[in-house]
Write a protein that holds these residues in place. Structure first.
Motif, PDB file in Angstrom:
ATOM      1  N   ALA A  88       0.823  -1.214   0.000  1.00 26.52           N
ATOM      2  CA  ALA A  88       0.000   0.000   0.000  1.00 26.52           C
ATOM      3  C   ALA A  88       0.854   1.261   0.000  1.00 26.52           C
ATOM      4  O   ALA A  88       0.599   2.206  -0.762  1.00 26.52           O
ATOM      5  CB  ALA A  88      -0.923  -0.009   1.221  1.00 26.52           C
ATOM      6  N   ILE A  89       1.866   1.284   0.847  1.00 26.10           N
ATOM      7  CA  ILE A  89       2.704   2.475   0.982  1.00 26.10           C
ATOM      8  C   ILE A  89       3.519   2.715  -0.288  1.00 26.10           C
ATOM      9  O   ILE A  89       3.631   3.853  -0.762  1.00 26.10           O
ATOM     10  CB  ILE A  89       3.610   2.354   2.221  1.00 26.10           C
ATOM     11  CG1 ILE A  89       2.749   2.427   3.487  1.00 26.10           C
ATOM     12  CG2 ILE A  89       4.687   3.441   2.233  1.00 26.10           C
ATOM     13  CD1 ILE A  89       3.474   2.028   4.764  1.00 26.10           C
ATOM     14  N   THR A  90       4.064   1.655  -0.860  1.00 26.84           N
ATOM     15  CA  THR A  90       4.843   1.813  -2.087  1.00 26.84           C
ATOM     16  C   THR A  90       3.964   2.322  -3.227  1.00 26.84           C
ATOM     17  O   THR A  90       4.363   3.210  -3.990  1.00 26.84           O
ATOM     18  CB  THR A  90       5.521   0.493  -2.483  1.00 26.84           C
ATOM     19  OG1 THR A  90       6.352   0.047  -1.399  1.00 26.84           O
ATOM     20  CG2 THR A  90       6.375   0.666  -3.720  1.00 26.84           C
ATOM     21  N   LEU A  91       2.760   1.773  -3.341  1.00 30.91           N
ATOM     22  CA  LEU A  91       1.850   2.257  -4.383  1.00 30.91           C
ATOM     23  C   LEU A  91       1.514   3.731  -4.174  1.00 30.91           C
ATOM     24  O   LEU A  91       1.460   4.511  -5.125  1.00 30.91           O
ATOM     25  CB  LEU A  91       0.575   1.415  -4.405  1.00 30.91           C
ATOM     26  CG  LEU A  91       0.732  -0.021  -4.930  1.00 30.91           C
ATOM     27  CD1 LEU A  91      -0.571  -0.782  -4.787  1.00 30.91           C
ATOM     28  CD2 LEU A  91       1.190  -0.028  -6.385  1.00 30.91           C
ATOM     29  N   LYS A  92       1.305   4.122  -2.924  1.00 29.59           N
ATOM     30  CA  LYS A  92       1.002   5.529  -2.636  1.00 29.59           C
ATOM     31  C   LYS A  92       2.192   6.430  -2.967  1.00 29.59           C
ATOM     32  O   LYS A  92       2.030   7.520  -3.526  1.00 29.59           O
ATOM     33  CB  LYS A  92       0.606   5.681  -1.169  1.00 29.59           C
ATOM     34  CG  LYS A  92       0.191   7.100  -0.774  1.00 29.59           C
ATOM     35  CD  LYS A  92      -1.085   7.544  -1.459  1.00 29.59           C
ATOM     36  CE  LYS A  92      -1.526   8.924  -1.007  1.00 29.59           C
ATOM     37  NZ  LYS A  92      -2.732   9.382  -1.690  1.00 29.59           N
ATOM     38  N   TYR A  98      -3.500   9.003  -6.148  1.00 22.83           N
ATOM     39  CA  TYR A  98      -4.601   8.066  -5.976  1.00 22.83           C
ATOM     40  C   TYR A  98      -4.877   7.800  -4.496  1.00 22.83           C
ATOM     41  O   TYR A  98      -3.982   7.897  -3.653  1.00 22.83           O
ATOM     42  CB  TYR A  98      -4.304   6.744  -6.694  1.00 22.83           C
ATOM     43  CG  TYR A  98      -4.105   6.889  -8.179  1.00 22.83           C
ATOM     44  CD1 TYR A  98      -4.949   7.702  -8.938  1.00 22.83           C
ATOM     45  CD2 TYR A  98      -3.088   6.222  -8.833  1.00 22.83           C
ATOM     46  CE1 TYR A  98      -4.776   7.843 -10.297  1.00 22.83           C
ATOM     47  CE2 TYR A  98      -2.903   6.348 -10.199  1.00 22.83           C
ATOM     48  CZ  TYR A  98      -3.747   7.157 -10.930  1.00 22.83           C
ATOM     49  OH  TYR A  98      -3.578   7.308 -12.286  1.00 22.83           O
ATOM     50  N   ILE A  99      -6.109   7.418  -4.190  1.00 22.47           N
ATOM     51  CA  ILE A  99      -6.493   7.084  -2.816  1.00 22.47           C
ATOM     52  C   ILE A  99      -6.150   5.619  -2.553  1.00 22.47           C
ATOM     53  O   ILE A  99      -6.513   4.734  -3.342  1.00 22.47           O
ATOM     54  CB  ILE A  99      -8.001   7.320  -2.606  1.00 22.47           C
ATOM     55  CG1 ILE A  99      -8.332   8.803  -2.759  1.00 22.47           C
ATOM     56  CG2 ILE A  99      -8.434   6.819  -1.219  1.00 22.47           C
ATOM     57  CD1 ILE A  99      -9.820   9.089  -2.833  1.00 22.47           C
ATOM     58  N   VAL A 100      -5.458   5.370  -1.449  1.00 23.45           N
ATOM     59  CA  VAL A 100      -5.064   4.010  -1.097  1.00 23.45           C
ATOM     60  C   VAL A 100      -5.616   3.651   0.275  1.00 23.45           C
ATOM     61  O   VAL A 100      -5.377   4.354   1.259  1.00 23.45           O
ATOM     62  CB  VAL A 100      -3.525   3.843  -1.102  1.00 23.45           C
ATOM     63  CG1 VAL A 100      -3.152   2.406  -0.722  1.00 23.45           C
ATOM     64  CG2 VAL A 100      -2.942   4.203  -2.467  1.00 23.45           C
ATOM     65  N   ASP A 101      -6.373   2.556   0.334  1.00 26.75           N
ATOM     66  CA  ASP A 101      -6.831   1.964   1.589  1.00 26.75           C
ATOM     67  C   ASP A 101      -6.080   0.657   1.806  1.00 26.75           C
ATOM     68  O   ASP A 101      -5.588   0.042   0.845  1.00 26.75           O
ATOM     69  CB  ASP A 101      -8.332   1.671   1.536  1.00 26.75           C
ATOM     70  CG  ASP A 101      -9.189   2.915   1.383  1.00 26.75           C
ATOM     71  OD1 ASP A 101      -8.663   4.023   1.616  1.00 26.75           O
ATOM     72  OD2 ASP A 101     -10.373   2.780   1.034  1.00 26.75           O
ATOM     73  N   ALA A 102      -6.024   0.227   3.050  1.00 24.88           N
ATOM     74  CA  ALA A 102      -5.357  -1.034   3.370  1.00 24.88           C
ATOM     75  C   ALA A 102      -6.044  -1.686   4.552  1.00 24.88           C
ATOM     76  O   ALA A 102      -6.423  -1.008   5.511  1.00 24.88           O
ATOM     77  CB  ALA A 102      -3.875  -0.804   3.674  1.00 24.88           C
ATOM     78  N   ALA A 117       3.794   4.064   7.482  1.00 27.08           N
ATOM     79  CA  ALA A 117       3.136   5.134   6.743  1.00 27.08           C
ATOM     80  C   ALA A 117       3.538   6.501   7.298  1.00 27.08           C
ATOM     81  O   ALA A 117       3.765   7.450   6.548  1.00 27.08           O
ATOM     82  CB  ALA A 117       1.625   4.968   6.808  1.00 27.08           C
ATOM     83  N   SER A 118       3.639   6.583   8.624  1.00 24.51           N
ATOM     84  CA  SER A 118       4.054   7.839   9.256  1.00 24.51           C
ATOM     85  C   SER A 118       5.496   8.181   8.889  1.00 24.51           C
ATOM     86  O   SER A 118       5.805   9.312   8.505  1.00 24.51           O
ATOM     87  CB  SER A 118       3.900   7.734  10.770  1.00 24.51           C
ATOM     88  OG  SER A 118       4.387   8.892  11.406  1.00 24.51           O
ATOM     89  N   ASN A 119       6.384   7.196   8.996  1.00 18.56           N
ATOM     90  CA  ASN A 119       7.802   7.420   8.688  1.00 18.56           C
ATOM     91  C   ASN A 119       8.015   7.836   7.238  1.00 18.56           C
ATOM     92  O   ASN A 119       8.886   8.665   6.936  1.00 18.56           O
ATOM     93  CB  ASN A 119       8.611   6.153   8.970  1.00 18.56           C
ATOM     94  CG  ASN A 119       8.750   5.853  10.445  1.00 18.56           C
ATOM     95  OD1 ASN A 119       8.449   6.705  11.290  1.00 18.56           O
ATOM     96  ND2 ASN A 119       9.178   4.647  10.782  1.00 18.56           N
ATOM     97  N   LEU A 120       7.213   7.254   6.348  1.00 21.25           N
ATOM     98  CA  LEU A 120       7.375   7.527   4.923  1.00 21.25           C
ATOM     99  C   LEU A 120       6.413   8.600   4.415  1.00 21.25           C
ATOM    100  O   LEU A 120       6.303   8.829   3.209  1.00 21.25           O
ATOM    101  CB  LEU A 120       7.201   6.230   4.128  1.00 21.25           C
ATOM    102  CG  LEU A 120       8.349   5.229   4.334  1.00 21.25           C
ATOM    103  CD1 LEU A 120       7.976   3.840   3.842  1.00 21.25           C
ATOM    104  CD2 LEU A 120       9.619   5.707   3.648  1.00 21.25           C
ATOM    105  N   LYS A 121       5.725   9.241   5.392  1.00 16.97           N
ATOM    106  CA  LYS A 121       4.852  10.385   5.078  1.00 16.97           C
ATOM    107  C   LYS A 121       3.812  10.035   4.008  1.00 16.97           C
ATOM    108  O   LYS A 121       3.694  10.710   2.973  1.00 16.97           O
ATOM    109  CB  LYS A 121       5.698  11.588   4.660  1.00 16.97           C
ATOM    110  CG  LYS A 121       6.619  12.081   5.766  1.00 16.97           C
ATOM    111  CD  LYS A 121       7.476  13.239   5.317  1.00 16.97           C
ATOM    112  CE  LYS A 121       8.254  13.842   6.470  1.00 16.97           C
ATOM    113  NZ  LYS A 121       9.132  12.893   7.175  1.00 16.97           N
ATOM    114  N   CYS A 122       3.057   8.985   4.313  1.00 16.29           N
ATOM    115  CA  CYS A 122       2.023   8.506   3.400  1.00 16.29           C
ATOM    116  C   CYS A 122       0.647   8.632   4.020  1.00 16.29           C
ATOM    117  O   CYS A 122       0.439   8.201   5.157  1.00 16.29           O
ATOM    118  CB  CYS A 122       2.266   7.032   3.061  1.00 16.29           C
ATOM    119  SG  CYS A 122       3.254   6.798   1.589  1.00 16.29           S
ATOM    120  N   ASP A 123      -0.280   9.178   3.264  1.00 12.31           N
ATOM    121  CA  ASP A 123      -1.658   9.313   3.714  1.00 12.31           C
ATOM    122  C   ASP A 123      -2.457   8.112   3.217  1.00 12.31           C
ATOM    123  O   ASP A 123      -2.917   8.081   2.075  1.00 12.31           O
ATOM    124  CB  ASP A 123      -2.252  10.615   3.176  1.00 12.31           C
ATOM    125  CG  ASP A 123      -3.665  10.849   3.673  1.00 12.31           C
ATOM    126  OD1 ASP A 123      -4.076  10.180   4.643  1.00 12.31           O
ATOM    127  OD2 ASP A 123      -4.361  11.688   3.080  1.00 12.31           O
TER     128      ASP A 123
END
Length: 237
Positions: A88-92, A98-102, A117-123
């Motif tokens: 999920a994080i890599t795709l984001k 795009y909107i990513v749910d997991a 997700a926090s470390n890699l700054k991903c929403d």
């Protein structure tokens, strides 16, 4: 690079002796160091999540290639059984607009995914959930590296003794979760969609037949990993 060299380079030097003892006892080096590189990004991991592998990097790469052919400006993507969140994080990170749910059934795995997700700054929207049950949305892309190993299948001791069994094994010769995802996905996809699943090397033909009964009008195919094993099932409308 050997495992010892890896620990010396990436591990906590204060814990070097302890880490080398853990290595001797058969603990995977990735769990000892506490992180792993996946698709160029650094992910925290522990024994509550699978160690991300090259095969899954291949899945992500192929998903990105297919998404780029879909000609959609606004995509909703869901990663089922997210574990560390690596897919999920890599795709984001690679497809930021795009909107990513997991989802994952494990609370402990989701804690790791949230940290990453926090470390890699991903929403990313994370949910504790059993596959696609009770998910209200419909998706353009469904992706998953689910449990697909049969309970009686021989696997390496280092995997069997250390990685979470809930993320490894499935009933019905390893097919149960994959079948459930295919069945549940029918009501969760948009008119134009992509489903991409990592699968066991001997499961491709069986899953293609099942997929054809659910999606008779769609393109359905299996692709190989770098070791030339059948590894990815794709369904595309």
């Amino acid at each position: 690079m050997t495992d010892i060299e890896y620990i010396k380079k990436y591990g906590n030097k204060k814990n070097l002796k302890k880490n080398l003892e853990q290595l001797k006892k058969g603990k995977p080096v990735q769990y000892i160091v506490g992180n792993v590189n996946f698709y160029g990004y650094n992910f925290i991991i522990d024994e509550n999540v699978l160690i991300p592998r090259f095969e899954t990097e291949g899945l992500v790469e192929k998903v990105i290639e297919n998404i780029k052919t879909m000609n959609k400006k606004n995509l909703n993507i869901i990663d089922i059984g997210t574990g560390s969140g690596c897919i999920a994080i890599t795709l984001k990170k690679e497809l930021n607009n795009y909107i990513v749910d997991a989802v994952d059934i494990s609370k402990e795995a989701l804690k790791i995914a949230l940290k990453n997700a926090s470390n890699l700054k991903c929403d990313i929207n994370f949910y504790q959930n059993n596959l696609l049950e009770n998910i209200p949305k419909k998706y353009d892309v469904i992706v998953s590296n689910p449990p697909y190993i049969a309970y009686d299948e021989e696997i390496m001791d280092i995997v069997k003794k250390n990685e979470p069994s809930i993320a490894l094994y499935a009933k019905d010769n390893g097919l149960f979760i994959l079948k459930e995802i295919l069945k549940q996905s029918k009501d969760k996809v948009q008119d134009q969609f992509l489903i991409a699943l990592e699968i066991g090397a001997s499961q491709g033909e069986t899953l293609k037949k099942i997929a054809h009964t659910i999606y008779p009008e769609c393109q359905i195919w299996v692709e190989k990993d770098l070791a030339n094993f059948d590894r990815y099932l794709f369904i595309k409308s």
